[in-house]
Design a protein around this motif. Structure first.
Motif, PDB file in Angstrom:
ATOM      1  N   PRO A 130       0.776  -1.088  -0.234  1.00  0.00           N
ATOM      2  CA  PRO A 130      -0.003  -0.016  -0.219  1.00  0.00           C
ATOM      3  C   PRO A 130       0.900   1.375  -0.043  1.00  0.00           C
ATOM      4  N   GLY A 131       0.629   2.290  -0.857  1.00  0.00           N
ATOM      5  CA  GLY A 131       1.142   3.543  -0.907  1.00  0.00           C
ATOM      6  C   GLY A 131       0.502   4.728  -1.121  1.00  0.00           C
ATOM      7  N   LEU A 132       0.846   5.723  -0.343  1.00  0.00           N
ATOM      8  CA  LEU A 132      -0.015   6.931  -0.244  1.00  0.00           C
ATOM      9  C   LEU A 132       1.084   7.999  -0.461  1.00  0.00           C
ATOM     10  N   TYR A 133       0.756   9.089  -1.345  1.00  0.00           N
ATOM     11  CA  TYR A 133       1.469   9.909  -1.732  1.00  0.00           C
ATOM     12  C   TYR A 133       0.556  11.293  -1.257  1.00  0.00           C
ATOM     13  N   CYS A 134       1.174  12.018  -0.819  1.00  0.00           N
ATOM     14  CA  CYS A 134       0.829  13.568  -0.466  1.00  0.00           C
ATOM     15  C   CYS A 134       1.758  14.685  -0.501  1.00  0.00           C
ATOM     16  N   SER A 135       1.406  15.828  -0.442  1.00  0.00           N
ATOM     17  CA  SER A 135       2.405  16.872  -0.531  1.00  0.00           C
ATOM     18  C   SER A 135       1.963  18.083   0.239  1.00  0.00           C
ATOM     19  N   ARG A 136       3.086  19.054  -0.064  1.00  0.00           N
ATOM     20  CA  ARG A 136       2.727  20.412   0.445  1.00  0.00           C
ATOM     21  C   ARG A 136       1.756  21.158  -0.400  1.00  0.00           C
ATOM     22  N   SER A 137       1.241  22.170  -0.374  1.00  0.00           N
ATOM     23  CA  SER A 137       0.283  23.123  -0.873  1.00  0.00           C
ATOM     24  C   SER A 137       0.803  24.420  -0.701  1.00  0.00           C
ATOM     25  N   TRP A 138       0.251  25.257  -1.848  1.00  0.00           N
ATOM     26  CA  TRP A 138       0.429  26.742  -1.573  1.00  0.00           C
ATOM     27  C   TRP A 138      -0.939  27.238  -1.381  1.00  0.00           C
ATOM     28  N   VAL A 139      -0.942  27.832  -0.078  1.00  0.00           N
ATOM     29  CA  VAL A 139      -2.029  28.220   0.753  1.00  0.00           C
ATOM     30  C   VAL A 139      -2.377  29.595   0.322  1.00  0.00           C
ATOM     31  N   VAL A 164      -1.158  10.466  16.278  1.00  0.00           N
ATOM     32  CA  VAL A 164      -1.131  11.727  16.913  1.00  0.00           C
ATOM     33  C   VAL A 164      -1.189  12.782  16.231  1.00  0.00           C
ATOM     34  N   GLN A 165      -1.023  12.666  14.891  1.00  0.00           N
ATOM     35  CA  GLN A 165      -0.644  13.906  13.889  1.00  0.00           C
ATOM     36  C   GLN A 165      -1.027  13.536  12.490  1.00  0.00           C
ATOM     37  N   ASN A 166      -1.641  14.160  11.959  1.00  0.00           N
ATOM     38  CA  ASN A 166      -2.032  13.991  10.506  1.00  0.00           C
ATOM     39  C   ASN A 166      -1.015  14.912   9.580  1.00  0.00           C
ATOM     40  N   ILE A 167      -0.278  14.386   8.688  1.00  0.00           N
ATOM     41  CA  ILE A 167       0.723  15.004   7.956  1.00  0.00           C
ATOM     42  C   ILE A 167       0.311  14.660   6.203  1.00  0.00           C
ATOM     43  N   ALA A 168      -0.927  14.080   6.017  1.00  0.00           N
ATOM     44  CA  ALA A 168      -1.494  13.755   4.785  1.00  0.00           C
ATOM     45  C   ALA A 168      -2.812  14.542   4.660  1.00  0.00           C
ATOM     46  N   PRO A 169      -2.626  15.811   3.941  1.00  0.00           N
ATOM     47  CA  PRO A 169      -3.703  16.701   3.556  1.00  0.00           C
ATOM     48  C   PRO A 169      -4.640  15.638   2.300  1.00  0.00           C
ATOM     49  N   GLY A 170      -5.953  15.647   2.710  1.00  0.00           N
ATOM     50  CA  GLY A 170      -6.614  14.902   2.058  1.00  0.00           C
ATOM     51  C   GLY A 170      -6.747  15.414   0.445  1.00  0.00           C
ATOM     52  N   ASN A 171      -6.512  16.757   0.136  1.00  0.00           N
ATOM     53  CA  ASN A 171      -6.749  17.251  -1.123  1.00  0.00           C
ATOM     54  C   ASN A 171      -5.352  17.055  -1.751  1.00  0.00           C
ATOM     55  N   THR A 172      -4.367  16.226  -1.528  1.00  0.00           N
ATOM     56  CA  THR A 172      -3.122  16.136  -2.196  1.00  0.00           C
ATOM     57  C   THR A 172      -2.894  14.513  -2.164  1.00  0.00           C
ATOM     58  N   ILE A 173      -3.856  14.100  -1.542  1.00  0.00           N
ATOM     59  CA  ILE A 173      -3.635  12.310  -1.470  1.00  0.00           C
ATOM     60  C   ILE A 173      -3.650  11.563  -2.710  1.00  0.00           C
ATOM     61  N   LEU A 174      -2.933  10.675  -3.198  1.00  0.00           N
ATOM     62  CA  LEU A 174      -2.994   9.756  -4.149  1.00  0.00           C
ATOM     63  C   LEU A 174      -2.782   8.414  -3.534  1.00  0.00           C
ATOM     64  N   LEU A 175      -3.486   7.488  -3.942  1.00  0.00           N
ATOM     65  CA  LEU A 175      -3.268   6.065  -3.441  1.00  0.00           C
ATOM     66  C   LEU A 175      -3.005   5.194  -4.578  1.00  0.00           C
ATOM     67  N   ASN A 176      -2.094   4.145  -4.300  1.00  0.00           N
ATOM     68  CA  ASN A 176      -1.901   3.114  -5.586  1.00  0.00           C
ATOM     69  C   ASN A 176      -2.929   2.090  -5.203  1.00  0.00           C
ATOM     70  N   ALA A 177      -3.079   1.129  -6.164  1.00  0.00           N
ATOM     71  CA  ALA A 177      -3.933   0.162  -6.179  1.00  0.00           C
ATOM     72  C   ALA A 177      -4.127  -0.579  -4.720  1.00  0.00           C
ATOM     73  N   TRP A 202      -7.531   9.187   8.845  1.00  0.00           N
ATOM     74  CA  TRP A 202      -7.806   7.547   8.900  1.00  0.00           C
ATOM     75  C   TRP A 202      -6.842   7.071   7.803  1.00  0.00           C
ATOM     76  N   LEU A 203      -6.918   7.594   6.529  1.00  0.00           N
ATOM     77  CA  LEU A 203      -6.274   6.948   5.584  1.00  0.00           C
ATOM     78  C   LEU A 203      -4.485   6.852   5.960  1.00  0.00           C
ATOM     79  N   TYR A 204      -3.925   7.911   6.316  1.00  0.00           N
ATOM     80  CA  TYR A 204      -2.609   7.950   6.818  1.00  0.00           C
ATOM     81  C   TYR A 204      -2.336   6.991   8.026  1.00  0.00           C
ATOM     82  N   GLN A 205      -3.367   7.051   9.012  1.00  0.00           N
ATOM     83  CA  GLN A 205      -3.264   5.864   9.837  1.00  0.00           C
ATOM     84  C   GLN A 205      -3.156   4.300   9.534  1.00  0.00           C
ATOM     85  N   LEU A 206      -4.145   4.333   8.537  1.00  0.00           N
ATOM     86  CA  LEU A 206      -4.317   2.870   8.042  1.00  0.00           C
ATOM     87  C   LEU A 206      -3.222   2.559   7.111  1.00  0.00           C
TER      88      LEU A 206
END
Length: 322
Positions: A130-139, A164-177, A202-206
Motif C-alpha cells: 500500500p502506498g500513499l502520496y501527499c504533498s505540500r500546498s500553496w495556501v 497523534v498527527q496527520n501529515i497527509a492533507p486529503g486534497n493532495t492524497i494519491l493512493l496506489n491500487a 484515517w487513511l494515513y493511520q491505516l
C-alpha cells in the motif's frame, strides 16, 4: 525487415474522487485544473451531498465536455452526513481496481503536475505494498492570491506519528491500487464510528498501520483556497495553533483519538502485528498514570513534527486531553 518499435505503455489510469456541496464559482476553476493535468488518463467520480446552487449543472457541463476526450465523469448522491462520510462513501464505492485513486476537494486549483508527480513517486515502490502520496500546498486566499507554503513535516511518516498527527492533507492524497484496496477493506469499520474527525487522517493511520509506504512530497502540488466555508483550514500559523490548542482544552482531541482508535480496531486484522501492539499500548498509556502518560511518547515512539507540536502532545497527555 526493420523490427517494429515497442509501443509506449499507456499511462496508468487514475480515478479522481471529489466530494461536493454547494461548490459555487470555485468549482469550475478546480475542474479546469483537472482537465489541464499533464497526466491525462483520468476519470472523475463526483459525490454530491445535496447542493442547492449550480454545482450539479457545473459538473454535468464538465462531464459533457470531457466525454469528447474519452474521459468518464460520474455523478452520484452522497450520504448527506458531511464531508468525511462523503469521502468514505466514495472510497467504499471503488469497485474496478484502478491503478491509482486521487482525492479532490471542490474549491482548490491543482497545479498541472499534481497527478504526474504522485504517479511517478508511487510507481517507484512495490506494487503490492500500500502506498500513499501527499504533498505540500500553496495556501492562498479566496481569490487565489497571497500564496504561502503549507507546513513542513520532515520527520518520518510512521504509525507512531499517525496516531497523534496527520501529515497527509486529503486534497493532495494519491493512493496506489494496493492502498485503495486496503481502504475499501477497512472503510466499513470507519463508517460505523460516529465522529471520525477526518478521512485523510484515517487513511494515513491505516496505510502506515498496515506497513504501507507514505511519500510526503515537499513540493506543492496545488493551490489550497482558504475561505470562511473551509471545512478544515491550513494547518499552519498562529490561527491554526490557536484552534488546535482550543480543541485540546475542550476535549475534542480526546474524542477524535477515541474515534480514530475505534476505526483502527475495527480493521485490526489489516494492521501489522507491530502496529496492532502499538495501538493498544498507546491506548493504555493515554489512560495510565501521569508518569506513564508523559513517558509514553519516548517509550513507544509516538511523536509530532515540530517542537511546539511535540510540547502540545505532552501537555495534552498530561491533562488527559488526548
Amino acid at each position: 525487415m526493420t523490427p517494429s518499435a515497442t509501443p509506449e505503455p499507456s499511462p496508468a489510469p487514475v480515478l479522481v474522487l471529489m466530494a461536493t456541496l454547494n461548490g459555487g464559482p470555485a468549482l469550475q476553476e478546480q475542474l479546469d485544473s483537472l482537465s489541464s493535468q499533464q497526466h491525462t488518463h483520468w476519470r472523475l467520480h463526483v459525490s454530491d451531498d445535496g447542493s442547492t446552487d449550480g454545482t450539479l449543472d457545473t459538473v454535468a457541463a464538465f462531464a459533457k465536455a470531457q466525454a469528447a476526450h474519452g474521459r468518464d465523469v460520474a455523478i452520484t448522491s452522497g450520504p448527506g452526513r458531511g464531508f468525511v462520510a462523503n469521502f468514505l462513501g466514495l472510497l467504499a464505492g471503488v469497485r474496478d481496481d484502478p491503478a491509482f485513486v486521487a482525492l479532490c476537494d471542490q474549491d482548490d486549483v491543482w497545479l498541472p503536475d499534481r497527478l504526474q508527480r504522485g504517479v511517478e513517486a508511487l510507481s517507484k515502490g512495490p506494487a503490492d505494498q500500500p502506498g500513499l502520496y501527499c504533498s505540500r500546498s500553496w495556501v492562498v486566499d479566496q481569490d487565489l492570491q497571497n500564496p504561502r507554503i503549507s507546513a513542513a513535516f520532515p520527520r518520518p511518516a510512521t504509525f507512531g506519528n499517525a496516531l497523534v498527527q496527520n501529515i497527509a492533507p486529503g486534497n493532495t492524497i494519491l493512493l496506489n491500487a494496493a492502498a485503495a484496496q486496503l481502504a475499501r477493506a477497512a472503510v466499513s469499520a470507519a463508517q460505523a464510528v460516529p465522529g471520525l474527525p477526518a478521512h485523510d487522517w484515517w487513511l494515513y493511520q491505516l496505510v502506515t498501520g498496515a506497513g504501507g509506504l507514505v511519500i510526503w512530497d515537499p513540493e506543492p502540488t496545488l493551490r489550497y483556497r482558504q475561505h470562511r466555508s473551509n471545512q478544515i483550514g491550513a494547518n499552519k500559523g498562529f490561527g491554526a495553533t490557536t484552534r488546535r490548542f482550543s480543541a485540546m482544552l475542550a476535549g475534542r482531541s480526546r474524542s477524535w483519538t477515541d474515534a480514530n482508535l475505534a476505526a483502527l480496531r475495527g480493521a485490526a486484522h489489516l494492521l501489522s502485528p507491530e502496529s496492532a501492539t502499538l495501538l493498544e499500548a498507546f491506548d493504555r498509556a493515554r489512560r495510565g498514570t501521569l508518569w506513564v502518560r508523559l513517558t509514553a511518547p519516548s517509550k513507544l515512539g509516538i511523536y509530532r513534527n515540530g517542537t511546539l507540536a511535540q510540547a502540545a502532545l505532552l501537555l495534552s497527555l498530561a491533562l488527559r486531553r488526548l
